[in-house]
Design an enzyme around this catalytic site. Structure first.
Site, short mmCIF file in Angstrom:
data_model
loop_
_atom_site.label_atom_id
_atom_site.label_comp_id
_atom_site.label_asym_id
_atom_site.label_seq_id
_atom_site.Cartn_x
_atom_site.Cartn_y
_atom_site.Cartn_z
N TRP A 502 6.86 70.37 27.81
CA TRP A 502 7.86 70.59 26.74
C TRP A 502 9.20 71.07 27.29
CZ3 TRP A 502 2.95 73.12 26.12
CH2 TRP A 502 2.04 72.39 25.37
N HIS A 503 9.55 70.63 28.49
CA HIS A 503 10.82 71.02 29.09
C HIS A 503 11.80 69.85 29.12
CE1 HIS A 503 8.84 74.55 31.55
NE2 HIS A 503 8.75 74.70 30.24
N TYR A 504 11.68 68.94 28.17
CA TYR A 504 12.56 67.78 28.19
C TYR A 504 14.01 68.20 27.92
CZ TYR A 504 11.26 68.09 23.21
OH TYR A 504 10.98 68.53 21.94
N HIS A 505 14.93 67.42 28.48
CA HIS A 505 16.34 67.76 28.43
C HIS A 505 17.16 66.49 28.66
CE1 HIS A 505 14.80 68.20 32.55
NE2 HIS A 505 15.97 67.71 32.94
#
Length: 561
Positions: A502-505
């Site tokens: 859940w670290h999308y950017h």
């Protein structure tokens, strides 16, 4: 006493009064007087700053700007307060697995076949994540061109309100010692800093295992200057092009409340701004829905083009995560990420534990079920027995690795013109060989930790690591195809069993979509301040830096007024 003394005394007194004034009007969550349902809003509103998204960055930004300006926050979700699934550590996976329309977590599946989630609640991802808190590296801060002094002050502003030192019980302590035994050195103790070696980081869970979200940062806000509207779904940003002007000017936004009634929010004057803080999925999506993006793509959806900007939605990245679940012969605590091994080769090792973790690992919605199996011949019965054992004992944990960066990137495209629908998102996990090599090296560290003397009391001696690998390959961790070699080749294992952390950017990169001051290139009156502007994920976990950025840019913007 001389004149100089009186001047110094007067200046000091003024500073003290200003300090207390800054807190005398503060309110405590959840009893914010400025928290309202969007359906209570009038048809037209006028504010100095209109912030789209009350998430991890948006709350910090709004609290800061409200000190000297009027602020309207438009949040598409509800309040995190009063929801035990958000508050309690033991319920970490409950919201992530909740696909109901009112869930604070909106699930989606990337085009890579990986299950994912985006926040739909005040506080954003901080209301859903595993709570780990660690600052960006000094190199990241420098390369971003940020003011190092203000960055430090902004981190500290966040930490005073929502960050704690974790308790470090048996499981996390064993992982820490196992990392040191595996050579992830030195031991840096408890620290918020990004340091090579093994350390204990911060957490947004307090000592009662209660979560503190970015919504708590609104306690810093001036309640007279701020309104936060819940269940306010922004449909688009409106623009105008006055005679003689070369750039479109963002003038307002159209949003609808939970019963479908449309409202308008407008900039109060020429100094006012609209600020997108809708996250790495929401911000590029809303830019496109508002007419800023790749021209052909916008026209294909019937969206009038305000500004042709081909880089909107490009550079989407998600730090891939791979892991091994480990059944335990003894009871262990429920814990989320507290320890991290920061390797020199670009992999971060963390761990989580407890009964709910194991249940969630083996959870698979009926529509995602499959009878496909690539288990080596003769191991099917053993694997089924292990699955049954872990479900029955519900004891164990997971050790995971995630890579820095990543180098591999993808893109985002609109699926529909409905802002509530998920867009198409492709991350291209492990497209670049260097990312894949980092995963392989990270998995080798995990195997060393599992085999370490420090960790021996938390594993069954008769279950080899190879059987754990086989179990993951045959678990429903994603919708990607399985290859026969995935159980014996770590490269194929990484590719086939990748999950999100859940670290999308990305999607609105600095230098491509926004200027270094986060103003959108080619238009006036519009900024983007959130993780969509990151070219790489900052450190082991982005939430500290996303919150910091909200405070940091709030101070910068106020300084410009």
């Amino acid at each position: 006493m001389g004149l100089r003394w009186w001047r110094n005394f007067g200046a000091a007194l003024a500073g003290v009064l200003l300090f207390f004034h800054g807190f005398c009007y503060s309110e405590k969550g959840p009893n914010y007087s400025f928290l309202q349902e969007a359906k209570q809003a009038p048809p037209n509103l006028y504010y100095d700053y209109i912030i789209i998204g009350g998430g991890t960055s948006g709350c910090a930004l709004a609290a800061t700007l409200s000190q000297n300006a009027t602020v309207l926050v438009l949040e598409r979700g509800g309040s995190p307060y009063g929801n035990p699934k958000i508050r309690n550590l033991d319920s970490f996976f409950a919201n992530i697995l909740d696909n109901s329309p009112l869930s604070p977590s909106q699930s989606f599946i990337s085009e890579d076949g990986v299950f994912n989630n985006r926040a739909r609640v005040l506080g954003g991802g901080s209301a859903l994540n595993a709570g780990f808190y660690s600052r960006a590296s000094a190199g990241y801060v420098k390369s971003s061109g940020w003011d190092e002094r203000l960055v430090k002050e902004s981190y500290e502003w966040v930490e005073k309100k929502v960050v704690f030192k974790p308790p470090m019980l048996q499981w996390q302590s064993a992982v820490r010692d196992g990392l040191l035994e595996a050579g992830v050195l030195p031991y840096n103790g408890f620290s918020y800093e990004h340091l090579y070696g093994t350390k204990v980081g911060g957490t947004i869970f307090d000592h009662q295992d209660h979560r503190h979200t970015a919504a708590d940062l609104l306690e810093y806000a001036n309640p007279k200057n701020i309104v936060v509207l819940l269940h306010a779904t922004v449909e688009k940003i409106e623009f105008r092009l006055p005679d003689g002007e070369s750039k479109p000017i963002a003038s307002g936004v159209i949003f609808r409340d939970e019963v479908g009634v449309r409202h308008n929010a407008y900039r109060r004057d020429s100094k006012s701004e609209i600020i997108l803080s809708a996250g790495a999925i929401g911000s590029p999506q809303l830019l496109m829905l508002s007419g800023i993006g790749p021209e052909a793509h916008l026209k294909a959806h019937g969206i009038p083009v305000i500004l042709e900007q081909p880089m909107v939605g490009q550079g989407m990245a998600d730090n891939p995560m791979n892991a091994l679940p480990i059944p335990s012969p003894r009871p262990i605590e429920n814990s989320l990420a507290q320890v991290v091994g920061i390797t020199t080769f670009g992999s971060y090792i963390e761990a989580i534990s407890g009964s709910d973790i194991i249940r969630s690992w083996f959870h698979r919605p009926p529509e995602q079920s499959s009878n496909d199996s690539t288990a080596p011949k003769g191991t099917e019965k053993t694997l089924k027995a292990m699955h049954t054992m872990m479900k029955a004992t519900v004891r164990g944990g997971i050790i995971l690795e995630k890579i820095k960066g990543p180098i591999s990137t993808g893109h985002l495209k609109l699926r529909t013109t409905n802002p509530e629908d998920n867009p198409y998102v492709t991350f291209n996990y492990f497209k670049e060989p260097e990312d894949l090599q980092r995963c392989v090296e990270g998995m080798r560290i995990i195997i060393k930790v599992i085999n370490s003397k420090a960790f021996s009391k938390f594993r069954f001696p008769h279950i080899p690591v190879q059987l754990l690998i086989d179990m993951v390959v045959n678990s429903p961790v994603n919708l990607r195809p399985r290859h026969v070699g995935a159980s014996i080749n770590l490269e194929q294992f990484c590719i086939d069993t990748v999950r999100t952390i859940w670290h999308y950017h990305g999607g609105c990169h600095v230098g491509r979509v926004v200027e270094p001051d986060y103003k959108v290139i080619g238009v006036d009156g519009l900024r983007i301040i959130d993780g969509s502007t990151f070219n790489h994920s900052p450190g082991t976990n982005p939430q500290a830096t996303v919150m910091m950025l909200g405070r940091y840019m709030g101070e910068k913007i106020l300084g410009e007024r």
